[in-house]
Design a protein around this motif. Structure first.
Motif, mmCIF file in Angstrom:
data_model
loop_
_atom_site.group_PDB
_atom_site.id
_atom_site.type_symbol
_atom_site.label_atom_id
_atom_site.label_comp_id
_atom_site.label_asym_id
_atom_site.label_seq_id
_atom_site.Cartn_x
_atom_site.Cartn_y
_atom_site.Cartn_z
ATOM 1 N N ALA A 78 -0.420 -10.477 2.486
ATOM 2 C CA ALA A 78 -0.876 -9.480 1.893
ATOM 3 C C ALA A 78 -1.507 -8.440 2.998
ATOM 4 O O ALA A 78 -1.647 -7.169 2.740
ATOM 5 N N TYR A 79 -1.860 -8.978 4.322
ATOM 6 C CA TYR A 79 -2.506 -8.075 5.128
ATOM 7 C C TYR A 79 -0.979 -7.103 5.580
ATOM 8 O O TYR A 79 -1.510 -5.808 5.801
ATOM 9 N N GLU A 117 2.808 -4.452 18.135
ATOM 10 C CA GLU A 117 2.747 -4.734 16.863
ATOM 11 C C GLU A 117 3.073 -6.189 16.661
ATOM 12 O O GLU A 117 2.617 -6.929 15.857
ATOM 13 N N GLU A 147 0.355 -8.067 17.950
ATOM 14 C CA GLU A 147 -0.870 -7.992 17.216
ATOM 15 C C GLU A 147 -0.809 -8.875 15.621
ATOM 16 O O GLU A 147 -1.534 -9.539 15.113
ATOM 17 N N ASN A 151 -0.538 -4.538 3.016
ATOM 18 C CA ASN A 151 -1.849 -3.822 2.923
ATOM 19 C C ASN A 151 -1.579 -2.506 3.991
ATOM 20 O O ASN A 151 -2.172 -1.358 3.873
ATOM 21 N N LEU A 152 -0.688 -2.736 5.064
ATOM 22 C CA LEU A 152 -0.405 -1.915 6.104
ATOM 23 C C LEU A 152 0.662 -0.932 5.657
ATOM 24 O O LEU A 152 0.986 0.060 6.283
ATOM 25 N N GLY A 153 1.245 -1.348 4.457
ATOM 26 C CA GLY A 153 2.287 -0.076 3.929
ATOM 27 C C GLY A 153 3.551 -1.014 3.963
ATOM 28 O O GLY A 153 4.705 -0.197 3.629
ATOM 29 N N GLN A 167 -2.192 -14.819 2.802
ATOM 30 C CA GLN A 167 -3.353 -13.784 3.396
ATOM 31 C C GLN A 167 -2.390 -12.893 4.412
ATOM 32 O O GLN A 167 -2.597 -11.749 4.444
ATOM 33 N N ALA A 183 0.535 -1.339 0.205
ATOM 34 C CA ALA A 183 -0.037 0.119 -0.084
ATOM 35 C C ALA A 183 0.959 1.526 -0.019
ATOM 36 O O ALA A 183 2.023 1.186 0.625
ATOM 37 N N ASP A 194 0.470 4.139 1.318
ATOM 38 C CA ASP A 194 0.558 4.890 2.825
ATOM 39 C C ASP A 194 1.014 3.537 3.757
ATOM 40 O O ASP A 194 0.215 2.583 3.690
ATOM 41 N N ARG A 195 1.768 3.941 4.752
ATOM 42 C CA ARG A 195 1.859 3.086 5.870
ATOM 43 C C ARG A 195 1.020 3.649 7.090
ATOM 44 O O ARG A 195 1.016 4.762 7.242
ATOM 45 N N VAL A 196 0.372 2.640 7.768
ATOM 46 C CA VAL A 196 -0.042 2.856 8.782
ATOM 47 C C VAL A 196 0.890 3.468 9.849
ATOM 48 O O VAL A 196 2.075 2.907 10.081
ATOM 49 N N THR A 197 0.449 4.289 11.016
ATOM 50 C CA THR A 197 1.167 4.708 11.986
ATOM 51 C C THR A 197 1.241 3.351 13.005
ATOM 52 O O THR A 197 0.107 2.775 13.528
ATOM 53 N N LEU A 198 2.630 2.868 13.388
ATOM 54 C CA LEU A 198 2.885 1.823 14.326
ATOM 55 C C LEU A 198 2.893 2.493 15.584
ATOM 56 O O LEU A 198 3.491 3.558 15.813
#
Lengths: 395, 395
Positions: B209-210, B119, B122, B213-215, B206, B107, B109-113
């Motif tokens: 891909a996740y 993490e 998670e 999707n987080l960047g 999967q 992705a 954009d990266r999510v803010t970790l």
């Protein structure tokens, strides 16, 4: 089309009331397909809904609809997506608009079978080994088969019949993740849907390959080819609920279904009267909780004037246009009606089992009063699913 | 190649004894790859072994090796097969000889970790949601990476490096079906292997891909690209056993591993000293039970003269040629050494847990005497797995 008497014999036990005006359903008219050709359904919102399954088009609009939520949802669909996209050039969306193609041939030799009872039990055991949560078997019944499906290249209707000689349908149930379902409506909750489509694609394809390896035809199917709800009910897996879902003793409505069409001779299940649909007659929790008011609050009726409702079946019918219109605005699937159903419990604890026992007995009015008194379980907040509010900290 | 000190620091805790003669492994030399180019390995039997994964070439040679057994085994591999065959034209066997290609982009954009501890927890929770049974995290360590892989079109060696900048490895464990494993050696038991490859393909893809999707970069991997055994041990999932497998507290050796290479900053696990490998020092059950006598009965040694053994690591090393030669004759994979391992129990009952407690303590000699006295659990007969001798009645 004449339906053989032995198939109609079990209609009443299944709770089916089918009139002389019955017509088989054309998949061109399901609301997802209409979103690609019917101007009364397709809109900027429906386009944005489908686009949001790619991250570059996924919105960020607050709790439950942030990047992490879409990241998980979209990743969960991956295996289903790989299967459903692989024949795009042929106008086929395997598992959704057209059956899943046979990856392996029918073996030249057939194993010697024992009696249909033994073989049916064996099929159910193998289904469980591959990860199915429920499995039932019923006779093939063309009434539930789509008359046509779209060619996905140009959304024109085409005939796509199954091979000749198929006689039985194996229906498998796939339970959705209980905690994710508690977060509906959210993109996060959509991960429960995607994960189960990916599961069911894998399981139904492995099961069908197993049967072909035994020397019998087996066509793997998800949402394509035929309506799975009547098949699941005829296969004894549950009853039809007000929320348009199959209510199962094991999971309530929190379950998806896949199916296999085969010519393997197997003993069939019979529809079961479980008392759950009777409870739906006095309960309107799903309809009351539906934001676009797409579910009926009254008694079953003989159809609606929507092309997305099957003709000639007296049942509870949703307003599919309102339902999917809400999905499109959300940019994710909604199943609030699954979450709030009193037959859905995130954990199947003793108090829940006792309540179900009461609700499915002739004391259902008392069960209704208990359920009214306890109220609806609060939605699990996506931030709490993610382990604390800062867990979803993407801007 | 210089290995950073912080990676070597945990070698001792992991039980790794790596000499100055250490050489990275070339996948051209693994015994499965050699079966396609090395005349000292390939034979009519190895060809027949690979062919038997198609039903038209599956033999019928008695209990455990009949049509039903091969039907189940071959079907169980289906999802793994679909993934591993899709890039055949490019000389890539995804998940086996080459990493699994990214089906979705990283992705933009990266999510803010949050912090790496949060993490990492998670990631492990999401791994479990997708169906992983175990998950640990460790640092990328090029020592375990193959120097080359075969181009599967002509079996010539090629370089196929990972993208730059990857720092961490997420290792997931996938438990094999306990009852099927009890039937080794049989084609039926091979369904436990195939089912887990199909599971791990879906889960690792999967998960990757996740993360994308987080960047972040994430490359999904099964048996390709790097040795998973040292990674699983460094990720704290278990210890190295005499039977060449990772012994885990949860499943003993009855578990397969997949991995994801990523640049997501995550807290790493540390290797654990569990006392299982110490028990292997006094136990030779796996080696004694091995029909071709491919496992060592003595102390760990510094390599063998086989090209299929990594150079410069003091460890228990199998004779891969004897091992795979036996598989080829069977026409199925063998894991008798997994079945008979005292750390493998079909059901993890209290007596087993107590015995493991004893075996991993300083009282291991007493545990050994108890295990000698009780003997090896009899193999589950395939006919009994199938529910009675006539259940497998194909001619």
């Amino acid at each position: 089309m004449t339906t053989p008497q032995h198939l109609r014999d079990s209609d009443q036990a299944a709770g089916f009331d089918i009139g002389p005006d019955f017509e088989r359903f054309n998949q061109m008219n399901d609301v997802f397909t209409r979103a690609f050709w019917d101007d009364t359904v397709l809109s900027a919102d429906t386009d944005a809904f489908f686009a949001s399954y790619r991250m570059e088009a996924a919105p960020r609009r607050g709790e439950g609809f942030n990047q992490r939520d879409f990241a998980l949802r979209n990743a969960s669909w991956l295996i289903s997506d790989i299967i459903s996209n692989r024949a795009a050039e042929d106008g086929l969306r395997e598992g959704f608009q057209g059956a899943i193609r046979n990856d392996t041939p029918v073996a030249a030799d057939r194993v010697t079978l024992r009696d249909p009872q033994f073989e049916a039990a064996e099929i159910k055991r193998i289904a469980k080994l591959f990860g199915a949560d429920l499995c039932g078997i019923t006779d093939l019944d063309m009434r539930w088969h789509y008359t046509q499906r779209p060619d996905t290249r140009d959304m024109t209707p085409i005939d796509d019949p199954l091979p000749d000689g198929l006689t039985h349908v194996i229906v498998m149930g796939h339970a959705m993740d209980a905690d994710l379902v508690e977060t509906y409506p959210s993109a996060l909750a959509g991960a429960a849907t995607g994960r189960e489509y990916s599961h069911e694609a894998a399981i139904v394809m492995q099961m069908a390959a197993y049967i072909r390896n035994l020397g019998f035809e087996a066509v793997a199917s998800m949402n394509d080819t035929a309506l799975v709800v009547p098949y699941a009910i005829k296969a004894g897996l549950g009853e039809y609920g007000r929320n348009q879902m199959v209510l199962t003793p094991e999971f309530g409505p929190r379950v998806r279904f896949s199916k296999i069409f085969t010519n393997m001779p197997l003993a069939v299940n019979v529809p079961r009267q479980l008392g759950m649909a009777s409870y739906c007659e006095i309960c309107t929790k799903c309809a009351d909780a539906c934001p676009p008011k797409a579910l009926p609050t009254g008694a079953p009726t003989r159809g609606t004037d929507s092309p997305s409702t099957i003709k000639g079946v007296r049942k509870w019918s949703a307003n599919c246009e309102k339902c999917f219109g809400y999905w499109a605005k959300l940019r994710s699937d909604c199943a609030i009606c699954m979450r709030v159903c009193p037959f859905n419990a995130p954990r199947d604890m003793l108090p829940h089992r006792l309540w179900v026992r009461l609700a499915t007995s002739r004391w259902r009015q008392l069960a209704k009063r208990i359920d009214d008194w306890r109220g609806t379980r609060p939605r699990l907040k996506p931030r709490d699913w993610w382990g604390g509010n800062s867990g979803n900290s993407d801007a």
